[in-house]
Design an enzyme around this catalytic site. Structure first.
Site, PDB file in Angstrom:
ATOM      1  N   ILE A  65       0.841  -1.209   0.000  1.00 10.04           N
ATOM      2  CA  ILE A  65       0.000   0.000   0.000  1.00 10.04           C
ATOM      3  C   ILE A  65       0.868   1.248   0.000  1.00 10.04           C
ATOM      4  O   ILE A  65       1.776   1.391   0.832  1.00 10.04           O
ATOM      5  CB  ILE A  65      -0.921   0.031   1.244  1.00 10.04           C
ATOM      6  CG1 ILE A  65      -1.606  -1.329   1.464  1.00 10.04           C
ATOM      7  CG2 ILE A  65      -1.971   1.122   1.101  1.00 10.04           C
ATOM      8  CD1 ILE A  65      -2.332  -1.435   2.803  1.00 10.04           C
ATOM      9  N   CYS A  66       0.599   2.139  -0.944  1.00  9.45           N
ATOM     10  CA  CYS A  66       1.167   3.483  -0.885  1.00  9.45           C
ATOM     11  C   CYS A  66       0.004   4.452  -1.071  1.00  9.45           C
ATOM     12  O   CYS A  66      -1.153   4.044  -0.950  1.00  9.45           O
ATOM     13  CB  CYS A  66       2.290   3.673  -1.911  1.00  9.45           C
ATOM     14  SG  CYS A  66       1.784   3.558  -3.633  1.00  9.45           S
ATOM     15  N   GLY A  67       0.282   5.704  -1.348  1.00  8.50           N
ATOM     16  CA  GLY A  67      -0.813   6.662  -1.435  1.00  8.50           C
ATOM     17  C   GLY A  67      -1.795   6.323  -2.543  1.00  8.50           C
ATOM     18  O   GLY A  67      -3.007   6.277  -2.341  1.00  8.50           O
ATOM     19  N   GLY A  69      -1.110   3.536  -4.723  1.00  8.96           N
ATOM     20  CA  GLY A  69      -0.913   2.134  -5.111  1.00  8.96           C
ATOM     21  C   GLY A  69      -0.039   1.988  -6.340  1.00  8.96           C
ATOM     22  O   GLY A  69       0.390   0.884  -6.678  1.00  8.96           O
ATOM     23  N   GLY A 109      -3.856   3.892  -0.453  1.00  9.29           N
ATOM     24  CA  GLY A 109      -4.378   4.277   0.858  1.00  9.29           C
ATOM     25  C   GLY A 109      -5.110   5.606   0.845  1.00  9.29           C
ATOM     26  O   GLY A 109      -5.925   5.877   1.725  1.00  9.29           O
TER      27      GLY A 109
END
Ligand code: RB5
Length: 148
Positions: A65-67, A69, A109
């Site tokens: 998960i990143c900001g 994706g 996220g």
């Protein structure tokens, strides 16, 4: 099934929700960080160790998960043996496994709500690769790209 999870600051809040959710479903979960909210951290520092653990069969599947994706999926796919995709819909969450043997689900996220994310994760983890000849043939063509 042993599951790995990783996130940068953009995905940290969602990771902290998905991690206990996975445990509540009975999964054995390894957290690759981040372990604190640090706006200066970088997604490869968490996603690459997760990806390497999957590539070496230490764990079976991962959630990255990143900001958005996007960065998580870009980084994960640099590791040989990783098939990662940014997923935003239920169909792709299971079909990506069934047809493409997806082993890392990437989420944004800052994009995907908590409940939707939980449903996507469940759909991804409940799915199994069909092993059908046409899918194996296509994946072999992809694998050839990794080794040449
Ligand atoms: C970090 O600010 C953000 O760029 C990262 O989490 C991710 O969205 C990259 O794709």
């Amino acid at each position: 099934m042993k599951i790995g999870i990783a996130a940068d600051h953009g995905g940290f809040e969602l990771k902290e929700i998905i991690h206990p959710f996975l445990i509540s479903l009975g999964y054995d979960v390894k957290d690759f960080g981040a372990f604190t909210m640090d706006k200066g951290d970088d997604y490869p520092d968490f996603v690459v160790p997760l990806s390497r653990a999957i590539a070496s069969n230490e764990i079976e599947r991962g959630i990255a998960i990143c900001g958005s994706g996007v960065g998580a999926s870009v980084a994960a796919n640099k590791i040989i043996g990783i098939r990662a995709a940014l997923i935003n819909d239920h169909f792709s969450a299971h079909q990506g496994v069934e047809d493409d043997n997806l082993n890392i689900l990437c989420l944004g996220g800052r994009v995907t709500g908590f409940m939707t994310a939980q449903e996507l994760v469940q759909s991804f983890l409940n799915a199994r690769f069909t092993g059908e000849e046409r899918h194996l043939r296509r994946l072999e063509k992809v694998h050839q790209l990794e080794i040449k």
